[in-house]
Write a protein that holds these residues in place. Structure first.
Motif, mmCIF file in Angstrom:
data_model
loop_
_atom_site.group_PDB
_atom_site.id
_atom_site.type_symbol
_atom_site.label_atom_id
_atom_site.label_comp_id
_atom_site.label_asym_id
_atom_site.label_seq_id
_atom_site.Cartn_x
_atom_site.Cartn_y
_atom_site.Cartn_z
ATOM 1 N N ALA A 1 0.859 47.752 43.518
ATOM 2 C CA ALA A 1 1.411 46.657 44.310
ATOM 3 C C ALA A 1 1.612 45.455 43.404
ATOM 4 C CB ALA A 1 0.471 46.304 45.458
ATOM 5 N N CYS A 2 2.855 45.054 43.202
ATOM 6 C CA CYS A 2 3.169 43.869 42.409
ATOM 7 C C CYS A 2 3.411 42.704 43.366
ATOM 8 C CB CYS A 2 4.407 44.098 41.545
ATOM 9 S SG CYS A 2 4.194 45.364 40.279
ATOM 10 N N LEU A 3 2.551 41.711 43.338
ATOM 11 C CA LEU A 3 2.687 40.596 44.267
ATOM 12 C C LEU A 3 3.883 39.717 43.920
ATOM 13 C CD1 LEU A 3 -1.058 39.576 44.787
ATOM 14 C CD2 LEU A 3 0.328 41.217 46.078
ATOM 15 N N SER A 4 4.254 39.668 42.638
ATOM 16 C CA SER A 4 5.438 38.921 42.216
ATOM 17 C C SER A 4 6.063 39.652 41.038
ATOM 18 C CB SER A 4 5.075 37.494 41.822
ATOM 19 O OG SER A 4 4.526 37.455 40.516
ATOM 20 N N PHE A 5 7.233 39.183 40.626
ATOM 21 C CA PHE A 5 7.892 39.753 39.448
ATOM 22 C C PHE A 5 7.493 39.036 38.164
ATOM 23 C CE2 PHE A 5 10.906 40.687 42.966
ATOM 24 C CZ PHE A 5 10.891 42.064 42.868
ATOM 25 N N GLY A 6 6.764 37.928 38.279
ATOM 26 C CA GLY A 6 6.485 37.126 37.094
ATOM 27 C C GLY A 6 7.752 36.465 36.583
ATOM 28 N N ARG B 1 9.102 33.435 36.949
ATOM 29 C CA ARG B 1 9.137 32.069 36.427
ATOM 30 C C ARG B 1 8.264 31.906 35.191
ATOM 31 N NH1 ARG B 1 9.070 31.342 42.061
ATOM 32 N NH2 ARG B 1 10.891 30.226 42.891
ATOM 33 N N GLY B 2 7.074 32.433 35.248
ATOM 34 C CA GLY B 2 6.108 32.137 34.200
ATOM 35 C C GLY B 2 5.950 33.173 33.109
ATOM 36 N N GLU B 3 6.442 34.405 33.328
ATOM 37 C CA GLU B 3 6.179 35.459 32.356
ATOM 38 C C GLU B 3 7.461 36.160 31.909
ATOM 39 O OE1 GLU B 3 2.932 37.953 33.490
ATOM 40 O OE2 GLU B 3 1.557 36.243 33.450
ATOM 41 N N SER B 4 8.539 35.398 31.870
ATOM 42 C CA SER B 4 9.832 35.980 31.499
ATOM 43 C C SER B 4 10.595 35.070 30.548
ATOM 44 C CB SER B 4 10.667 36.234 32.760
ATOM 45 O OG SER B 4 9.979 37.050 33.675
ATOM 46 N N ALA B 5 9.864 34.434 29.628
ATOM 47 C CA ALA B 5 10.481 33.450 28.738
ATOM 48 C C ALA B 5 11.645 34.032 27.941
ATOM 49 C CB ALA B 5 9.430 32.881 27.794
ATOM 50 N N GLN C 1 18.122 33.353 27.492
ATOM 51 C CA GLN C 1 19.515 33.804 27.469
ATOM 52 C C GLN C 1 20.383 32.811 28.239
ATOM 53 O OE1 GLN C 1 19.499 37.770 29.108
ATOM 54 N NE2 GLN C 1 17.984 38.522 27.635
ATOM 55 N N ASP C 2 21.517 32.469 27.688
ATOM 56 C CA ASP C 2 22.414 31.503 28.307
ATOM 57 C C ASP C 2 22.860 31.964 29.698
ATOM 58 O OD1 ASP C 2 22.271 29.887 26.092
ATOM 59 O OD2 ASP C 2 24.133 30.643 25.190
ATOM 60 N N GLY C 3 22.813 31.041 30.654
ATOM 61 C CA GLY C 3 23.320 31.323 31.988
ATOM 62 C C GLY C 3 22.435 32.187 32.850
ATOM 63 N N CYS C 4 21.193 32.423 32.414
ATOM 64 C CA CYS C 4 20.302 33.303 33.176
ATOM 65 C C CYS C 4 19.937 32.668 34.512
ATOM 66 C CB CYS C 4 19.037 33.565 32.363
ATOM 67 S SG CYS C 4 18.018 34.895 33.011
ATOM 68 N N THR C 5 19.851 33.477 35.566
ATOM 69 C CA THR C 5 19.496 32.991 36.901
ATOM 70 C C THR C 5 18.206 33.642 37.383
ATOM 71 O OG1 THR C 5 20.681 34.720 38.119
ATOM 72 C CG2 THR C 5 21.951 32.763 37.437
ATOM 73 N N LEU C 6 17.609 33.059 38.417
ATOM 74 C CA LEU C 6 16.364 33.588 38.958
ATOM 75 C C LEU C 6 16.546 35.016 39.466
ATOM 76 C CD1 LEU C 6 13.400 32.838 39.639
ATOM 77 C CD2 LEU C 6 14.203 32.139 41.897
ATOM 78 N N ASP C 7 17.636 35.273 40.157
ATOM 79 C CA ASP C 7 17.888 36.622 40.672
ATOM 80 C C ASP C 7 18.057 37.626 39.543
ATOM 81 O OD1 ASP C 7 17.671 35.897 43.311
ATOM 82 O OD2 ASP C 7 19.831 35.678 43.633
ATOM 83 N N GLN C 8 18.706 37.208 38.475
ATOM 84 C CA GLN C 8 18.884 38.111 37.326
ATOM 85 C C GLN C 8 17.539 38.451 36.689
ATOM 86 O OE1 GLN C 8 21.637 35.800 34.971
ATOM 87 N NE2 GLN C 8 23.432 36.870 35.772
ATOM 88 N N VAL C 9 16.670 37.453 36.577
ATOM 89 C CA VAL C 9 15.350 37.690 35.996
ATOM 90 C C VAL C 9 14.540 38.638 36.891
ATOM 91 C CG1 VAL C 9 13.152 36.637 35.335
ATOM 92 C CG2 VAL C 9 15.296 35.498 34.769
ATOM 93 N N LYS C 10 14.567 38.403 38.193
ATOM 94 C CA LYS C 10 13.850 39.285 39.119
ATOM 95 C C LYS C 10 14.349 40.721 39.005
ATOM 96 C CE LYS C 10 12.579 36.137 42.893
ATOM 97 N NZ LYS C 10 12.720 35.902 44.348
ATOM 98 N N THR C 11 15.657 40.876 38.948
ATOM 99 C CA THR C 11 16.241 42.220 38.851
ATOM 100 C C THR C 11 15.801 42.912 37.576
ATOM 101 O OG1 THR C 11 18.168 41.568 40.165
ATOM 102 C CG2 THR C 11 18.399 43.510 38.758
ATOM 103 N N ALA C 12 15.803 42.169 36.471
ATOM 104 C CA ALA C 12 15.400 42.743 35.183
ATOM 105 C C ALA C 12 13.927 43.119 35.184
ATOM 106 C CB ALA C 12 15.694 41.750 34.055
ATOM 107 N N ARG C 13 13.098 42.248 35.737
ATOM 108 C CA ARG C 13 11.662 42.521 35.757
ATOM 109 C C ARG C 13 11.328 43.697 36.677
ATOM 110 N NH1 ARG C 13 8.608 41.082 31.848
ATOM 111 N NH2 ARG C 13 6.889 40.177 32.989
ATOM 112 N N ARG C 14 12.021 43.783 37.794
ATOM 113 C CA ARG C 14 11.799 44.917 38.691
ATOM 114 C C ARG C 14 12.167 46.223 37.996
ATOM 115 N NH1 ARG C 14 12.476 45.428 44.950
ATOM 116 N NH2 ARG C 14 12.238 47.673 45.189
ATOM 117 N N ALA C 15 13.294 46.225 37.302
ATOM 118 C CA ALA C 15 13.737 47.437 36.606
ATOM 119 C C ALA C 15 12.727 47.842 35.537
ATOM 120 C CB ALA C 15 15.109 47.208 35.991
#
Length: 244
Positions: free
Chosen positions: A38-43, A45-49, A54-68
């Motif tokens: 069970a992952c409570l968050s994708f990390g 904001r704080g664990e995806s430096a 990357q230029d133009g990165c968005t919150l949704d893009q980071v979530k998608t990448a971390r989930r994958a």
């Protein structure tokens, strides 16, 4: 549900389970346990430096990448299932309704034991919050008056996996697990975490160091079992035994 024994890992962020208990996941899955993560968050904001640089990165893009990454890592470990709560991080906060969703998962899984973070972490309060949630939801899942009629939880052990800076967290391992047979799976899962490549070798070294502790405590320098990689855990609740 199957008749297999089961394990529930409660991870604050999408990568935590990989570094800290990936070996336990792979080993128990191989031994017939159904391991749910069970992952409570994708990390996000704080664990995806690395991703945010990357230029133009968005919150949704980071979530998608971390989930994958997390799904790929869970597959590398052979995990039975991975569940995402998307509760947000930095800070990680669950509403009452979200906690009840965690309780629902605990009752569904009926774990023989649970895994989560150290009880104290001044560097990342999301981690210790996740363990607070795990303990609180474990308690609720045991309550006969919560959703009467459902199967209540027994009393599974909660093991706290190793934090990043152990001396600062007051974490004291009392259990060492030999993960040598599944180390290749854990390393493969580690390498799925492209967003935190700086941790790959660090946690490889941790596993080697804990193997040394496993050897010293499994019979000493003369008779200890030859473990090359291990993970350490701290148990929260008393263990009941018939003999020592």
């Amino acid at each position: 549900m199957t008749d297999n024994k089961s394990v529930l890992v409660i991870s604050a962020h999408a990568a935590d389970f990989v570094w800290r208990c990936g070996g336990a996941i792979a080993l128990h899955q191989e031994r017939g346990f159904d391991v749910t993560i069970a992952c409570l968050s994708f990390g996000e904001r704080g664990e995806s430096a690395k991703l945010w640089k990357q230029d133009g990165c968005t919150l949704d893009q980071v979530k998608t990448a971390r989930r994958a990454e997390a799904e790929k890592a869970a597959a590398a470990l052979g995990a039975h299932d991975i569940v995402f709560f998307d509760a947000g991080d930095y800070p990680l906060e669950l509403k009452r309704e979200q906690k009840f969703e965690v309780v629902d998962l605990i009752r569904k899984v009926q774990p023989d034991f649970m895994l989560s973070h150290s009880a104290y972490d001044p560097y990342n309060t999301d981690h210790m919050y996740a363990t607070s949630v795990a303990m609180e939801c474990r308690m609720i899942a045991q309550a006969w008056g919560h959703n009467p009629g459902e199967k209540v939880l027994g009393a599974p052990q909660l093991y706290l996996f190793e934090p990043h800076q152990t001396e600062q967290m007051g974490w004291k391992p009392d259990t060492f697990l030999d993960i040598t047979p599944v180390w290749d799976k854990k390393r493969a899962a580690i390498e799925c975490m492209q967003g935190q490549e700086h941790l790959w070798d660090y946690y490889t070294n941790v596993a080697r160091n804990r193997a040394n502790h496993f050897r010293r405590n499994s019979g000493g320098m003369a008779g200890g079992r030859k473990a090359e990689y291990a993970e350490g855990f701290q148990s929260i609740y008393p263990r009941t035994v018939d003999e020592l």
